[in-house]
Design an enzyme around this catalytic site. Structure first.
Site, PDB file in Angstrom:
ATOM      1  NE  ARG A 160       1.157   3.757  -2.971  1.00  0.00           N
ATOM      2  CZ  ARG A 160       1.209   2.486  -3.294  1.00  0.00           C
ATOM      3  NH1 ARG A 160       2.213   1.750  -2.906  1.00  0.00           N
ATOM      4  NH2 ARG A 160       0.272   1.966  -4.030  1.00  0.00           N
ATOM      5  CG  ASP A 171       4.134   0.819  -6.009  1.00  0.00           C
ATOM      6  OD1 ASP A 171       3.717   0.439  -4.911  1.00  0.00           O
ATOM      7  OD2 ASP A 171       3.586   0.558  -7.084  1.00  0.00           O
ATOM      8  NE  ARG A 189       1.150   3.589  -8.538  1.00  0.00           N
ATOM      9  CZ  ARG A 189       0.438   2.643  -7.925  1.00  0.00           C
ATOM     10  NH1 ARG A 189       1.005   1.775  -7.146  1.00  0.00           N
ATOM     11  NH2 ARG A 189      -0.848   2.580  -8.126  1.00  0.00           N
ATOM     12  CG  ASP A 214       5.275  -3.716  -5.610  1.00  0.00           C
ATOM     13  OD1 ASP A 214       4.474  -3.407  -4.704  1.00  0.00           O
ATOM     14  OD2 ASP A 214       5.170  -3.321  -6.788  1.00  0.00           O
TER      15      ASP A 214
HETATM   16  N1  ROI Z   1       4.338   1.288 -14.703  1.00  0.00           N
HETATM   17  C1  ROI Z   1       5.674   1.370 -14.691  1.00  0.00           C
HETATM   18  N2  ROI Z   1       6.337   1.575 -15.829  1.00  0.00           N
HETATM   19  N3  ROI Z   1       6.402   1.235 -13.536  1.00  0.00           N
HETATM   20  C2  ROI Z   1       5.784   1.015 -12.359  1.00  0.00           C
HETATM   21  O1  ROI Z   1       6.468   0.895 -11.322  1.00  0.00           O
HETATM   22  C3  ROI Z   1       4.387   0.923 -12.325  1.00  0.00           C
HETATM   23  N4  ROI Z   1       3.713   0.686 -11.172  1.00  0.00           N
HETATM   24  C4  ROI Z   1       2.405   0.553 -11.147  1.00  0.00           C
HETATM   25  C5  ROI Z   1       1.558   0.654 -12.375  1.00  0.00           C
HETATM   26  C6  ROI Z   1       0.519   1.730 -12.172  1.00  0.00           C
HETATM   27  C7  ROI Z   1       0.909  -0.692 -12.622  1.00  0.00           C
HETATM   28  N5  ROI Z   1       2.323   0.993 -13.551  1.00  0.00           N
HETATM   29  C8  ROI Z   1       3.669   1.069 -13.546  1.00  0.00           C
HETATM   30  O2  ROI Z   1       1.816   0.299 -10.009  1.00  0.00           O
END
Ligand code: ROI
Length: 168
Positions: free
Chosen positions: A85, A98, A95, A100
């Protein structure tokens, strides 16, 4: 020490997203004092934010962990880093991986580097629908049921692309 159930959101839209999520799942299961209990299907989702980026693959996992939320965060960040990343200057850009912390038990956390429940969870279809799949009865720390929150969030093209995901 008691285990806490935490829900982690996974997302990727670069470098074989499906494989990124699969690898991340194994890495999370391998964290100390932590086990993956359940994983949602993998979903294809439309990018939230700039539209000139590939569609995302998203999923949510339930883990049982003896780590505190503050301990869990750097472990998840290390997994993100391992998967290449790169923190880009573009806000909400594409990315590789991610991870979270969506929920951590019933805790509400507002520190400089961690906000739980995740600030965007109530509006993001790619978090809420996968979460419903593995925790349909869930009530959020604010007292709202997941089902009631979902009523105002359309699917926006969200689509299951892989079922019966495994992590062992
Ligand atoms: N949009 C989608 N569909 N899924 C994500 O995990 C995701 N993650 C993000 C942003 C860029 C906001 N958009 C996303 O961080």
């Amino acid at each position: 020490m008691q285990s806490v159930i935490s829900y982690i959101g996974l997302g990727s839209n670069l470098a074989q997203p499906d494989q990124q999520l699969q690898d991340a799942l194994r890495a999370i299961h391998g964290l100390k004092d932590t086990h993956v209990k359940q994983c949602s299907s993998f979903y294809a989702s439309k990018p939230m934010g700039p539209q000139d980026q590939p569609d995302y693959v998203n999923a949510v996992v339930a883990i049982a962990t003896q780590l505190s939320a503050g301990e869990l965060l750097p472990h998840l960040q290390a997994i993100e880093q391992l998967h290449g990343r790169q923190r880009k200057s573009e806000r909400w850009g594409p990315r590789t991986l991610d991870l979270d912390i969506i929920l951590y038990g019933d805790e509400q956390i507002q520190s400089e580097n961690l906000v739980v429940p995740h600030y965007g969870m109530k509006t993001r279809e790619f978090v809420l629908y996968p979460l419903r799949e593995i925790a349909p009865e869930l009530v959020l720390p604010c007292g709202d049921s997941l089902v009631s929150v979902l009523k105002s969030v359309p699917k926006n093209g969200l689509e299951v692309i892989r079922k019966n995901v495994t992590w062992k």
